[in-house]
Design an enzyme around this catalytic site. Structure first.
Site, short mmCIF file in Angstrom:
data_model
loop_
_atom_site.label_atom_id
_atom_site.label_comp_id
_atom_site.label_asym_id
_atom_site.label_seq_id
_atom_site.Cartn_x
_atom_site.Cartn_y
_atom_site.Cartn_z
N ASP A 9 9.33 2.64 -0.28
CA ASP A 9 8.30 3.29 0.52
C ASP A 9 8.49 2.82 1.96
O ASP A 9 8.02 1.74 2.33
CB ASP A 9 6.91 2.95 -0.01
N LYS A 60 4.49 8.80 8.93
CA LYS A 60 4.18 8.14 10.20
C LYS A 60 5.12 8.57 11.34
O LYS A 60 4.94 9.66 11.87
CB LYS A 60 4.11 6.64 10.00
N TYR A 118 0.86 -1.19 0.00
CA TYR A 118 0.00 0.00 0.00
C TYR A 118 0.89 1.23 0.00
O TYR A 118 1.83 1.33 0.78
CB TYR A 118 -0.90 0.01 1.25
#
Ligand SMILES: *Cc1c(COP(=O)(O)O)cnc(C)c1O
Length: 425
Positions: free
Chosen positions: A237, A265, A142
């Site tokens: 990523d 994050k 994702y």
């Protein structure tokens, strides 16, 4: 009616599905979500006054636990001087210096406001740099919700991708090739079938978004070699894994040097921050130096960066990774022990402070194998744990996270609760 039920009924009238991000709606596990009014250390306090030990950690960011006093103080100090300037500010320079120190592959970095912005911008930059349009991603990874990355595999491994959301134009999806993870032969075949056309390969170096799927030995080196051979930009990523599994993310653990890295994050200390960076010759194509446009009204926001800098400094001072790994292994061993006693097929992939549960007889190496695990068993574990005050992610396909604030009583009790939930199946 509980306070949460009342709030959810009001939310459902005004907010689609009652939530501002879909997985929060508990659709995968059933039942209605609870509302939270306070997050402190390893715990959440619900609107109805329940205390829960939290293994979601705001979906990854809370590496140091919720509302850490040092991060809180940094935000308060920044707030004294204003919330947004719209000009360069000193936090941006300090943050850039920290990032390039933690991630040696990053020579230059640009701040943004979310992981989605980071990956979307990195893909555009890779296309601008190579003058090519196609990208390769992997099933189960994702990368946020931009059009090029919300794409699922076509019928065969070499066919072009299909939109994974209504509203994504088929023409965009055709530029994204979706391959199985941990499969060097499929990657080689895709490069061979698209000579000179692949701008970038983007991946979560360890997948954290279908549960946890680490890289098989040699996989990341094979991806690196293929990108180098074909002149494609390799984008790691590390929005989830960066600063969480090691100071320098999976690239530090595995000794692989990507061309570009996406971060988010943990880097925001609980506030909205993203970043992407890498080779200076690629990054220098960004506006205002070069022709690739990327911008943000609130990018480099002083409050958000003050929080993020405090979070990164805490990592620098405490080096929490060995401690976090011990906690992760403690939970894994408790769950596996209970499953063995019960004769239940369970896999608990765990790396440091990330782990997940696959009710499967064999280890899970890719998306198809993750989907083949028994998600219904996870639902029952989820609800059994929640009833005992332990909050796991409300989906069989999300990773669990541990923070430094979980050390001691929180993890000891969670082990008992998780083992009890497995025993009681
Ligand atoms: C969470 C996540 C994103 C998206 O970040 P947002 O801040 O939610 O936009 C992208 N990539 C990975 C690997 C993620 O885990």
């Amino acid at each position: 009616m509980s306070v949460s039920e009342d709030l959810f009924a009001r939310a459902l009238r005004l907010i689609p599905g009652g939530v501002n991000s879909p997985v929060r709606a508990f659709r995968s596990v059933g039942g209605a979500p609870f509302f939270v009014t306070r997050a402190q250390g390893a715990s959440l306090t619900t609107a109805d006054g329940r205390e829960l030990t939290d293994f979601v950690c705001t979906w990854g960011p809370a590496l140091h636990g919720h509302n850490h006093p040092r991060i809180k103080a940094a935000i308060a100090a920044a707030l004294e001087n204003g919330t947004s300037f719209g000009t360069p500010n000193p936090y941006e320079v300090e943050m850039a210096e920290l990032i390039v120190r933690f991630f040696p592959s990053i020579q230059k970095v640009r701040m943004c406001n979310s992981g989605t912005e980071a990956t979307m911008s990195a893909v555009r930059l890779a296309r601008g740099f190579t003058g090519r349009d196609k990208i390769i991603k992997f099933a189960g990874c994702y990368h946020g919700h931009s059009d090029s990355l919300l794409v699922k595999a076509g019928s065969g491994a070499l066919t072009h991708g299909h939109p994974d959301s209504a509203g994504v134009p088929a023409a965009f999806a055709r530029e994204t090739i979706v391959l199985p993870f941990n499969d060097p032969a499929a990657l080689a075949a895709a490069f061979a079938a698209n000579p000179g056309a692949i701008a970038a390969v983007i991946l979560e170096p360890y997948i954290g978004n279908v549960g946890l799927i680490p890289a098989q030995p040699g996989w990341l080196a094979a991806v690196r070699a293929a990108c180098t051979a074909h002149g494609a930009v390799l984008i790691f990523d590390e929005v989830m894994t960066g600063f969480r599994l090691a100071r320098g993310g999976v690239q530090e653990l595995e000794g692989i040097v990507p061309d570009l890295t996406c971060l988010g994050k943990v880097i925001g200390g609980g506030l909205p921050v993203g970043a992407f960076g890498g080779r200076a010759d690629i990054m220098d194509l960004l506006a205002p130096l070069g022709p690739v446009y990327q911008a943000g009204t609130l990018s480099g926001n002083p409050l958000a960066l003050a929080a993020g800098i405090a979070a990164l400094r805490l990592i620098d001072e405490a080096d929490p990774y060995a401690r976090l790994d011990r906690l992760g292994r403690q939970i894994r061993d408790a769950a596996l022990g209970a499953a063995r006693a019960k004769g239940l097929a369970l896999q608990v992939p765990q790396v440091g402070s990330m782990f997940s549960f696959f009710f499967s007889a064999t280890p899970v190496r890719d998306y198809a194998q993750a989907l083949a695990a028994d998600a219904a068993v996870f639902k029952r574990i989820f609800h059994a744990c929640l009833a005992q005050g332990v909050y796991l992610p409300p989906s069989a396909y999300e990773a669990c996270f541990i923070s430094t604030a979980h050390e001691g009583a929180a993890v000891d009790r969670a082990c008992t609760v998780i083992a009890g939930a497995i025993t009681g199946l």
